[in-house]
Design an enzyme around this catalytic site. Sequence first.
Site, PDB file in Angstrom:
ATOM      1  N   LYS A  13      38.817  40.283  28.484  1.00 49.53           N
ATOM      2  CA  LYS A  13      37.440  41.800  28.807  1.00 49.53           C
ATOM      3  C   LYS A  13      38.211  43.209  28.582  1.00 49.53           C
ATOM      4  CE  LYS A  13      37.351  40.170  33.469  1.00 49.53           C
ATOM      5  NZ  LYS A  13      38.334  38.799  33.379  1.00 49.53           N
ATOM      6  N   ARG A  88      34.062  40.173  41.687  1.00 47.51           N
ATOM      7  CA  ARG A  88      34.901  39.006  41.684  1.00 47.51           C
ATOM      8  C   ARG A  88      34.262  38.127  42.753  1.00 47.51           C
ATOM      9  NH1 ARG A  88      40.067  40.963  38.446  1.00 47.51           N
ATOM     10  NH2 ARG A  88      41.006  39.385  37.757  1.00 47.51           N
ATOM     11  N   ARG A 127      51.416  37.936  27.140  1.00 50.08           N
ATOM     12  CA  ARG A 127      50.831  39.277  27.183  1.00 50.08           C
ATOM     13  C   ARG A 127      52.343  40.154  27.425  1.00 50.08           C
ATOM     14  NH1 ARG A 127      45.155  40.342  30.439  1.00 50.08           N
ATOM     15  NH2 ARG A 127      46.974  39.868  32.347  1.00 50.08           N
ATOM     16  N   ARG A 160      52.993  41.749  33.683  1.00 49.80           N
ATOM     17  CA  ARG A 160      52.816  41.801  34.738  1.00 49.80           C
ATOM     18  C   ARG A 160      53.529  40.787  35.781  1.00 49.80           C
ATOM     19  NH1 ARG A 160      46.760  43.092  34.230  1.00 49.80           N
ATOM     20  NH2 ARG A 160      46.540  41.335  36.043  1.00 49.80           N
TER      21      ARG A 160
HETATM   22  P1  AMP Z   1      43.168  41.892  36.656  1.00 46.32           P
HETATM   23  O1  AMP Z   1      43.554  43.408  36.028  1.00 46.32           O
HETATM   24  O2  AMP Z   1      41.467  42.081  36.738  1.00 46.32           O
HETATM   25  O3  AMP Z   1      43.536  40.153  36.072  1.00 46.32           O
HETATM   26  O4  AMP Z   1      42.847  41.885  38.177  1.00 46.32           O
HETATM   27  C1  AMP Z   1      44.708  41.631  39.031  1.00 46.32           C
HETATM   28  C2  AMP Z   1      44.191  40.783  40.154  1.00 46.32           C
HETATM   29  O5  AMP Z   1      43.861  42.347  40.634  1.00 46.32           O
HETATM   30  C3  AMP Z   1      43.999  40.276  41.118  1.00 46.32           C
HETATM   31  O6  AMP Z   1      44.700  38.700  39.887  1.00 46.32           O
HETATM   32  C4  AMP Z   1      43.465  40.070  42.358  1.00 46.32           C
HETATM   33  O7  AMP Z   1      44.432  40.108  43.112  1.00 46.32           O
HETATM   34  C5  AMP Z   1      43.420  41.698  42.120  1.00 46.32           C
HETATM   35  N1  AMP Z   1      41.800  42.072  41.866  1.00 46.32           N
HETATM   36  C6  AMP Z   1      41.431  42.791  40.717  1.00 46.32           C
HETATM   37  N2  AMP Z   1      39.625  42.515  41.073  1.00 46.32           N
HETATM   38  C7  AMP Z   1      40.082  42.363  42.080  1.00 46.32           C
HETATM   39  C8  AMP Z   1      38.439  42.008  42.539  1.00 46.32           C
HETATM   40  N3  AMP Z   1      37.194  42.599  42.104  1.00 46.32           N
HETATM   41  N4  AMP Z   1      38.435  41.808  43.854  1.00 46.32           N
HETATM   42  C9  AMP Z   1      40.100  41.593  44.425  1.00 46.32           C
HETATM   43  N5  AMP Z   1      40.716  41.219  43.442  1.00 46.32           N
HETATM   44  C10 AMP Z   1      40.700  42.023  43.012  1.00 46.32           C
END
Ligand code: AMP
Length: 214
Positions: A13, A88, A127, A160
């Site tokens: 994404k 989410r 990654r 990460r």
């Molecule tokens: P991502 O970079 O989108 O994979 O997000 C990394 C982490 O950030 C996720 O595993 C969640 O802990 C937190 N996070 C990101 N977006 C959301 C969201 N919309 N709702 C809740 N937690 C989020």
Amino acid sequence: MILVLLGPPGSGKGTQAKKLVTERGWPQLSTGDMLRTAIGKGTALGLEAKSYMDRGALVPDSVVIGLIGERTSQPDCRSGFILDGFPRTIPQAEALDQMLLGRGGQVEKAVLFEIDDSELVSRLSGRRTCTKCGAMYHIQSAPPKKAGICDSCGSSLIQRDDDQVDVIAKRLVVYHQQTAPLAEFYRKQGKLTSLDASLPANDVSQALSRAISG
Ligand code: AMP
């Protein structure tokens, strides 16, 4: 256009959102990036978020809804934006609809990136991300020219914390339990299109362009 990119972590994404920013000029709104920026700055919100993110759990809805509410009211979002990693949960999607309704807008399309969990584990564990410009690499399929260094800006690459195998497994469980039901949420609204996210990035781009135009 207000576009929602739906799909598990590692489904591409973010990569596709970045391409759309260049091609269409809509900003990419990634709650994950916003939270990581807050962590980097050491803010109270960042500290709170980190405790959830490090164990692969979702940050509370109220936190991310607040972030998105603030970000989408900025001038560069007037002609549309790409939501990457938000919503989410169903309550986040409902809050988004309410917020946009209040501003006379709505989500126009939601595109679901479909891919098997087995492929995601290898994608995410390999990654590497640039600490400065956010460019993404993969140690096997898209390595940088010099190990650990970003081709674009020369800064160092990191893995990460939440891309460690045990946390990835947790993030996938959370995805299936809490985020996957959003496909049905947008299908019922007649806004959902799916694409095969296991294809090479260029093919996914083309499928995404078709989904947006269709
Ligand atoms: P991502 O970079 O989108 O994979 O997000 C990394 C982490 O950030 C996720 O595993 C969640 O802990 C937190 N996070 C990101 N977006 C959301 C969201 N919309 N709702 C809740 N937690 C989020």
